[in-house]
Design an enzyme around this catalytic site. Structure first.
Site, PDB file in Angstrom:
ATOM      1  N   GLU A   1       0.661  -1.237  -0.021  1.00  0.00           N
ATOM      2  CA  GLU A   1       0.232  -0.041  -0.043  1.00  0.00           C
ATOM      3  C   GLU A   1       1.005   1.159   0.085  1.00  0.00           C
ATOM      4  O   GLU A   1       1.868   1.209   0.615  1.00  0.00           O
ATOM      5  CB  GLU A   1      -0.721   0.009   1.019  1.00  0.00           C
ATOM      6  CG  GLU A   1      -1.828  -0.952   1.339  1.00  0.00           C
ATOM      7  CD  GLU A   1      -2.581  -0.921   2.474  1.00  0.00           C
ATOM      8  OE1 GLU A   1      -3.434  -1.860   2.668  1.00  0.00           O
ATOM      9  OE2 GLU A   1      -2.539  -0.077   3.271  1.00  0.00           O
TER      10      GLU A   1
ATOM     11  N   CYS B   1       2.825   8.009   1.763  1.00  0.00           N
ATOM     12  CA  CYS B   1       3.243   7.147   2.853  1.00  0.00           C
ATOM     13  C   CYS B   1       3.323   5.969   2.135  1.00  0.00           C
ATOM     14  O   CYS B   1       2.740   5.544   1.541  1.00  0.00           O
ATOM     15  CB  CYS B   1       1.858   7.129   3.782  1.00  0.00           C
ATOM     16  SG  CYS B   1       2.123   6.155   5.262  1.00  0.00           S
TER      17      CYS B   1
ATOM     18  N   CYS C   1       4.032  -7.608   7.739  1.00  0.00           N
ATOM     19  CA  CYS C   1       4.763  -7.108   9.042  1.00  0.00           C
ATOM     20  C   CYS C   1       4.925  -8.063  10.222  1.00  0.00           C
ATOM     21  O   CYS C   1       4.057  -8.781  10.351  1.00  0.00           O
ATOM     22  CB  CYS C   1       4.260  -5.725   9.636  1.00  0.00           C
ATOM     23  SG  CYS C   1       5.208  -5.097  11.081  1.00  0.00           S
TER      24      CYS C   1
ATOM     25  N   CYS D   1       1.328  -5.911  16.200  1.00  0.00           N
ATOM     26  CA  CYS D   1       0.654  -4.801  17.085  1.00  0.00           C
ATOM     27  C   CYS D   1      -0.912  -5.237  16.874  1.00  0.00           C
ATOM     28  O   CYS D   1      -1.520  -5.555  15.779  1.00  0.00           O
ATOM     29  CB  CYS D   1       0.600  -3.415  16.692  1.00  0.00           C
ATOM     30  SG  CYS D   1       2.451  -3.099  16.612  1.00  0.00           S
TER      31      CYS D   1
ATOM     32  N   CYS E   1      -3.673  -3.467  14.294  1.00  0.00           N
ATOM     33  CA  CYS E   1      -3.033  -3.180  12.981  1.00  0.00           C
ATOM     34  C   CYS E   1      -3.447  -4.098  11.863  1.00  0.00           C
ATOM     35  O   CYS E   1      -2.985  -5.203  12.323  1.00  0.00           O
ATOM     36  CB  CYS E   1      -1.222  -2.799  13.180  1.00  0.00           C
ATOM     37  SG  CYS E   1      -0.778  -2.404  11.445  1.00  0.00           S
TER      38      CYS E   1
ATOM     39  N   GLY F   1       4.829  -2.524   7.213  1.00  0.00           N
ATOM     40  CA  GLY F   1       5.776  -2.907   7.710  1.00  0.00           C
ATOM     41  C   GLY F   1       6.528  -2.297   8.845  1.00  0.00           C
ATOM     42  O   GLY F   1       6.221  -1.199   9.174  1.00  0.00           O
ATOM     43  N   GLU F   2       7.685  -2.641   9.352  1.00  0.00           N
ATOM     44  CA  GLU F   2       8.572  -1.977  10.147  1.00  0.00           C
ATOM     45  C   GLU F   2       9.919  -1.684   9.711  1.00  0.00           C
ATOM     46  O   GLU F   2      10.508  -2.328   9.236  1.00  0.00           O
ATOM     47  CB  GLU F   2       8.537  -2.992  11.746  1.00  0.00           C
ATOM     48  CG  GLU F   2       9.746  -2.609  12.444  1.00  0.00           C
ATOM     49  CD  GLU F   2       9.508  -1.213  12.959  1.00  0.00           C
ATOM     50  OE1 GLU F   2       8.546  -0.723  13.226  1.00  0.00           O
ATOM     51  OE2 GLU F   2      10.671  -0.321  12.839  1.00  0.00           O
TER      52      GLU F   2
ATOM     53  N   SER G   1       8.789   5.867  10.948  1.00  0.00           N
ATOM     54  CA  SER G   1       8.272   5.479  12.343  1.00  0.00           C
ATOM     55  C   SER G   1       8.372   3.955  12.400  1.00  0.00           C
ATOM     56  O   SER G   1       8.566   3.047  11.935  1.00  0.00           O
ATOM     57  CB  SER G   1       6.546   5.513  11.754  1.00  0.00           C
ATOM     58  OG  SER G   1       5.957   4.944  12.938  1.00  0.00           O
TER      59      SER G   1
ATOM     60  N   SER H   1       6.252   4.375  18.073  1.00  0.00           N
ATOM     61  CA  SER H   1       4.876   4.283  18.033  1.00  0.00           C
ATOM     62  C   SER H   1       4.832   3.803  19.574  1.00  0.00           C
ATOM     63  O   SER H   1       5.182   2.421  19.994  1.00  0.00           O
ATOM     64  CB  SER H   1       4.476   3.150  17.237  1.00  0.00           C
ATOM     65  OG  SER H   1       4.453   3.585  15.947  1.00  0.00           O
ATOM     66  N   LEU H   2       4.447   4.609  20.290  1.00  0.00           N
ATOM     67  CA  LEU H   2       4.377   4.322  21.671  1.00  0.00           C
ATOM     68  C   LEU H   2       3.003   3.540  22.235  1.00  0.00           C
ATOM     69  O   LEU H   2       3.015   2.425  22.802  1.00  0.00           O
ATOM     70  CB  LEU H   2       4.454   5.619  22.578  1.00  0.00           C
ATOM     71  CG  LEU H   2       5.273   5.480  24.037  1.00  0.00           C
ATOM     72  CD1 LEU H   2       6.492   4.859  23.822  1.00  0.00           C
ATOM     73  CD2 LEU H   2       5.571   6.936  24.327  1.00  0.00           C
ATOM     74  N   HIS H   3       1.751   4.250  22.279  1.00  0.00           N
ATOM     75  CA  HIS H   3       0.568   3.577  22.326  1.00  0.00           C
ATOM     76  C   HIS H   3       0.046   3.318  23.815  1.00  0.00           C
ATOM     77  O   HIS H   3      -0.897   3.107  24.180  1.00  0.00           O
ATOM     78  CB  HIS H   3       0.343   2.527  21.415  1.00  0.00           C
ATOM     79  CG  HIS H   3       0.363   2.671  20.255  1.00  0.00           C
ATOM     80  ND1 HIS H   3      -0.073   3.766  19.446  1.00  0.00           N
ATOM     81  CD2 HIS H   3       1.025   1.907  19.355  1.00  0.00           C
ATOM     82  CE1 HIS H   3       0.242   3.642  18.078  1.00  0.00           C
ATOM     83  NE2 HIS H   3       1.106   2.714  18.031  1.00  0.00           N
TER      84      HIS H   3
ATOM     85  N   ASN I   1      -8.455   3.632  13.916  1.00  0.00           N
ATOM     86  CA  ASN I   1      -8.852   3.514  12.792  1.00  0.00           C
ATOM     87  C   ASN I   1      -9.529   2.002  13.104  1.00  0.00           C
ATOM     88  O   ASN I   1      -8.666   1.058  13.098  1.00  0.00           O
ATOM     89  CB  ASN I   1      -8.145   3.391  11.442  1.00  0.00           C
ATOM     90  CG  ASN I   1      -7.967   4.468  10.674  1.00  0.00           C
ATOM     91  OD1 ASN I   1      -9.081   4.935  10.543  1.00  0.00           O
ATOM     92  ND2 ASN I   1      -6.933   4.951   9.971  1.00  0.00           N
TER      93      ASN I   1
ATOM     94  N   CYS J   1      -2.988   1.745   8.214  1.00  0.00           N
ATOM     95  CA  CYS J   1      -1.961   0.823   7.721  1.00  0.00           C
ATOM     96  C   CYS J   1      -2.487  -0.542   7.620  1.00  0.00           C
ATOM     97  O   CYS J   1      -3.051  -1.310   8.404  1.00  0.00           O
ATOM     98  CB  CYS J   1      -1.075   0.807   9.164  1.00  0.00           C
ATOM     99  SG  CYS J   1       0.196  -0.435   8.891  1.00  0.00           S
TER     100      CYS J   1
HETATM  101  N1  SAH Z   1       5.834  -0.341  11.941  1.00  0.00           N
HETATM  102  C1  SAH Z   1       5.781   1.100  12.009  1.00  0.00           C
HETATM  103  C2  SAH Z   1       5.085   1.925  11.077  1.00  0.00           C
HETATM  104  C3  SAH Z   1       3.660   1.463  11.128  1.00  0.00           C
HETATM  105  S1  SAH Z   1       2.132   2.158  10.696  1.00  0.00           S
HETATM  106  C4  SAH Z   1       5.641   1.392  13.409  1.00  0.00           C
HETATM  107  O1  SAH Z   1       5.185   0.908  13.979  1.00  0.00           O
HETATM  108  O2  SAH Z   1       5.576   2.657  13.913  1.00  0.00           O
HETATM  109  C5  SAH Z   1       2.343   3.769  11.301  1.00  0.00           C
HETATM  110  C6  SAH Z   1       1.267   4.034  12.455  1.00  0.00           C
HETATM  111  O3  SAH Z   1      -0.045   3.513  12.475  1.00  0.00           O
HETATM  112  C7  SAH Z   1       1.959   3.308  13.943  1.00  0.00           C
HETATM  113  O4  SAH Z   1       2.032   4.247  14.842  1.00  0.00           O
HETATM  114  C8  SAH Z   1       0.798   2.223  13.978  1.00  0.00           C
HETATM  115  O5  SAH Z   1       0.789   1.932  15.364  1.00  0.00           O
HETATM  116  C9  SAH Z   1      -0.195   3.063  13.682  1.00  0.00           C
HETATM  117  N2  SAH Z   1      -1.296   2.364  13.386  1.00  0.00           N
HETATM  118  C10 SAH Z   1      -1.642   0.771  12.954  1.00  0.00           C
HETATM  119  N3  SAH Z   1      -2.774   0.435  12.690  1.00  0.00           N
HETATM  120  C11 SAH Z   1      -3.802   1.572  13.280  1.00  0.00           C
HETATM  121  C12 SAH Z   1      -4.930   1.654  13.550  1.00  0.00           C
HETATM  122  N4  SAH Z   1      -5.808   0.773  13.207  1.00  0.00           N
HETATM  123  N5  SAH Z   1      -5.535   2.927  14.101  1.00  0.00           N
HETATM  124  C13 SAH Z   1      -4.539   4.091  14.240  1.00  0.00           C
HETATM  125  N6  SAH Z   1      -3.295   3.773  14.057  1.00  0.00           N
HETATM  126  C14 SAH Z   1      -2.684   2.641  13.621  1.00  0.00           C
END
Ligand code: SAH
Length: 358
Positions: A95, A108, A115, A119, A122, A166-167, A198, A221-223, A297, A340
């Site tokens: 994508e 993007c 990946c 997570c 994701c 991906g990472e 990221s 990406s902390l969360h 999302n 993503c």
């Molecule tokens: N692997 C990298 C890039 C991933 S996508 C990373 O983890 O940072 C980029 C961002 O989108 C990351 O912060 C990821 O956690 C976030 N993301 C993935 N799925 C999501 C979703 N359903 N809603 C909101 N953010 C999401």
């Protein structure tokens, strides 16, 4: 470099210069070739009339300039976001999203097919890792986005974020090579400060970025702001614990003299309480940072919901009390599954090879 398999988008200026020299041509032609490809969209050496005819013939024989095929394309209802599912030569798909708003265009791009990070919220994680992308395949996604902008008569692409599938730090060498090609002054000339990488928090990769002084922006990406809560959402936290991650971020910020972006997907009832905001505010004390708050999302196979706007604002206000700047990100493109991996997962599955969370 084998002459029969020179993939155009995989070549840095240095690679090209070396190749030209090995054929007995002056390296100066490399810059003209890059201008043709990245600025004028001319990829067939036959049409590169300012290059000597003998060189054009040589390039024609040696170069392949595979384009990504558009498997599907969707536009958000506001027209600002276009999402592409792009086909690679082996049939895998990735994508790429183009966001184009008020003269500011951002691509993007994906760094892997699928990946391995797992997570829970994701969509890409649900595919597992299919394969790494090459530098050329990462560059091609940006070229694709830039070509769309050219066709729209829009200004040239200025920003690139590695926030697709991906990472990126799990494909470090290819990602860094791609970034070098994107920044090449004779080519797309994207400023390194306009590139954001990221990561889920791959500590060795963060240290390496700092030690190599890679001049791109870093987003982590902390969360969640405690190890226990984070490990539930982001399984790699078990390998790279939160306290060590924050130490690595402090090392990076100190060495690079720059702030770090922290991403926080706001999930209702999971990580959006005032207490969690205060814990985050404390965790980031003294670390130059900016927090991006992104209401989740919603995706298939995960029942989390996005935090409401008033709760997101309360979360933000508590961060502000701790002197932590933040932005609540508008979810542009939510109506086109721009989260993503969502588009790729909604199409038939691709073979996966690994998943860290298993
Ligand atoms: N692997 C990298 C890039 C991933 S996508 C990373 O983890 O940072 C980029 C961002 O989108 C990351 O912060 C990821 O956690 C976030 N993301 C993935 N799925 C999501 C979703 N359903 N809603 C909101 N953010 C999401």
């Amino acid at each position: 470099m084998s002459e029969s398999s020179l993939s155009l988008y995989q070549l840095s200026r240095h690679d090209l210069e070396q190749q030209l020299c090995s054929w007995g041509f002056p390296p100066i032609h490399a810059a003209r070739l890059l201008k043709y490809v990245y600025r004028e969209g001319i990829c067939s050496p036959r049409e590169m009339y300012e290059l000597p005819a003998v060189l054009r013939g040589r390039l024609e024989d040696a170069l392949t300039a595979d384009e990504l095929t558009t498997c599907s394309e969707i536009q958000s209802s506001d027209g600002f976001t276009r999402k592409y599912l792009l086909g690679l030569t082996d049939g895998c798909r990735v994508e790429t999203v183009l966001m184009h708003f008020r003269g500011r265009a951002t691509a993007c791009v994906s760094s892997q097919v699928g990946c391995a990070m797992g997570c829970v919220f994701c969509a890409t994680a649900q595919m597992g890792l299919v394969r790494q992308l090459t530098a050329g395949e990462i560059v091609q996604q940006v070229v694709h986005a830039n070509r769309v902008l050219m066709e729209l008569g829009a200004p040239q692409l200025r920003n690139v974020v590695l926030m697709g599938m991906g990472e990126p730090l799990h494909n470090y060498d290819a990602v860094m090579k791609a970034i070098g090609i994107l920044c090449e002054p004779a080519g797309l000339a994207i400023g390194p400060r306009h590139i954001t990488l990221s990561t889920v928090g791959v500590i060795p990769g963060i240290i390496r970025l700092a030690d190599e002084r890679q001049p791109v922006n870093l987003a982590v990406s902390l969360h969640a702001a405690t190890q226990e809560e984070r490990a539930k959402l982001v399984p790699p936290a078990r390998a790279w614990p939160l306290d060590e991650l924050v130490t690595a971020c402090r090392y990076y910020a100190e060495k690079m003299k720059r702030r770090i972006f922290f991403e926080w997907a706001l999930i209702e009832g999971q990580n959006d309480s005032e207490e969690q905001a205060a814990t985050l505010g404390t965790l980031l004390q003294g670390l130059p940072s900016h927090v991006n708050l992104i209401p989740l999302n919603p995706i298939a196979n995960y029942d989390g919901l996005p935090t409401s706007n008033p709760s997101a604002k309360r979360f933000q206000a508590i961060l502000a009390e701790h002197d932590i700047p933040s932005t609540i990100r508008q979810r542009r493109g939510i109506d086109i599954a721009a989260g993503c991996g969502q588009l790729a997962v909604e199409t038939p599955p691709q073979q996966r090879v690994a998943c860290l969370s298993e």
